[in-house]
Design a protein around this motif. Sequence first.
Motif, mmCIF file in Angstrom:
data_model
loop_
_atom_site.group_PDB
_atom_site.id
_atom_site.type_symbol
_atom_site.label_atom_id
_atom_site.label_comp_id
_atom_site.label_asym_id
_atom_site.label_seq_id
_atom_site.Cartn_x
_atom_site.Cartn_y
_atom_site.Cartn_z
ATOM 1 N N ALA A 254 0.833 -0.898 -0.167
ATOM 2 C CA ALA A 254 -0.224 -0.198 0.236
ATOM 3 C C ALA A 254 1.105 1.016 -0.112
ATOM 4 O O ALA A 254 0.602 2.015 -1.167
ATOM 5 C CB ALA A 254 -0.853 -0.051 1.211
ATOM 6 N N GLN A 255 1.864 1.379 0.776
ATOM 7 C CA GLN A 255 2.910 2.749 1.293
ATOM 8 C C GLN A 255 3.310 2.558 -0.796
ATOM 9 O O GLN A 255 3.896 3.749 -1.180
ATOM 10 C CB GLN A 255 3.623 2.059 1.963
ATOM 11 C CG GLN A 255 3.045 2.540 3.546
ATOM 12 C CD GLN A 255 4.706 1.653 4.268
ATOM 13 O OE1 GLN A 255 5.088 1.223 4.129
ATOM 14 N NE2 GLN A 255 4.219 1.768 5.623
ATOM 15 N N GLN A 256 4.160 1.641 -1.407
ATOM 16 C CA GLN A 256 4.157 1.326 -2.598
ATOM 17 C C GLN A 256 3.434 2.244 -3.429
ATOM 18 O O GLN A 256 3.906 3.128 -4.824
ATOM 19 C CB GLN A 256 4.967 0.709 -2.752
ATOM 20 C CG GLN A 256 5.537 0.400 -4.059
ATOM 21 C CD GLN A 256 6.651 1.063 -4.130
ATOM 22 O OE1 GLN A 256 7.924 1.203 -2.752
ATOM 23 N NE2 GLN A 256 6.806 1.722 -5.067
ATOM 24 N N GLU A 257 2.047 1.488 -3.100
ATOM 25 C CA GLU A 257 1.614 2.724 -4.146
ATOM 26 C C GLU A 257 1.160 3.676 -4.187
ATOM 27 O O GLU A 257 0.749 4.651 -5.407
ATOM 28 C CB GLU A 257 0.028 1.632 -4.192
ATOM 29 C CG GLU A 257 0.200 0.176 -4.948
ATOM 30 C CD GLU A 257 -0.791 -0.555 -4.499
ATOM 31 O OE1 GLU A 257 -2.023 -0.047 -4.039
ATOM 32 O OE2 GLU A 257 -1.354 -1.739 -5.055
ATOM 33 N N GLU A 258 1.226 4.259 -2.592
ATOM 34 C CA GLU A 258 1.433 5.215 -2.902
ATOM 35 C C GLU A 258 2.319 6.266 -3.538
ATOM 36 O O GLU A 258 2.285 7.292 -3.725
ATOM 37 C CB GLU A 258 1.076 5.605 -0.968
ATOM 38 C CG GLU A 258 0.702 7.372 -0.649
ATOM 39 C CD GLU A 258 -0.741 7.883 -1.348
ATOM 40 O OE1 GLU A 258 -0.385 9.398 -1.044
ATOM 41 O OE2 GLU A 258 -1.162 6.625 -1.609
ATOM 42 N N ILE A 259 3.794 5.772 -2.888
ATOM 43 C CA ILE A 259 4.956 6.569 -3.635
ATOM 44 C C ILE A 259 4.765 6.646 -5.433
ATOM 45 O O ILE A 259 4.998 7.760 -6.161
ATOM 46 C CB ILE A 259 5.731 6.127 -3.174
ATOM 47 C CG1 ILE A 259 5.911 5.829 -1.748
ATOM 48 C CG2 ILE A 259 7.048 6.861 -3.653
ATOM 49 C CD1 ILE A 259 6.102 8.142 -1.382
#
Length: 288
Positions: A254-259
């Motif tokens: 989820a963090q990578q998708e946000e970045i």
Amino acid sequence: MRSNMPPITKNLLIINILMYLASFVLDRYGLDLNALMGLHFFKASNFRLDQIFTYLFMHGSFEHLFFNMFALWMFGRIIEQVMGPKRFLTYYLVCGVGAGLMQEFVQYIHYLSILSEIGNAPADQLADALNVWNTVGASGAVYGILLAFGMTFPDERMFIIPFPFPIKAKYFVVGYAVIELLSAMLRSNDGVAHMAHLGGMLFGFLLLLHWRHPGGLQKVVRDWWQKHSRPRMKVTRGGGRFADEMDYNERRNAQQEEIDRILEKVKRHGYGSLTEAEKRKLFDASGR
């Protein structure tokens, strides 16, 4: 037309170019600006403490200046937009000073090795005799910027001559570091301060870690140890018990998708379109 060049990068380019022109002109009048402002061995009689800063703005040739300034323009303006002007200037100077300190350390080791071999020569005379070491150039700071770019945009694809295919930024940075390390070991007398380049990257890495983890490097090491030394859950007949692992992976994804979403927004609309929260997330991600 309004320039999109961020202020610190623009001023660093101007200062370096003006200092090179000044050294070129003053040399005709018998004043060697590189010898005056370059970084000398700290045990030599013509060493001054301010040289640890001034050497960053001196260059030995037009090619030396051109390639450093091209890299500063290409990568520095992007990293300044991510970090902000004040933090970028701090980062640039820390990398440059760190590179100078690394060069001084390497020279001191060399000095001690020669001193142990000849033994009888006075140490101060030996230091002056070895004062051919005069380090100039912004390369250490530029290598720190390359590291920051690779950590901030690790999967950004770059076309590097002579390779006919794109290379991810993280591999580009690692490759540069390996080349410099091998050059330092195998070509130590080529007149290039390879260890200073690595010193700029090292100090840049430590500063990025400090900004990302305000608790200090001790906290980073402790967190890494706790993360990797925790016991792994085993599969039982009743089914796999990997709930903790799955939760962790889901959070990371989820963090990578946000970045990725933020980086795509920067590409489409520019860094100025980001909210303060998005800028904070992007900067935090650069230290991971």
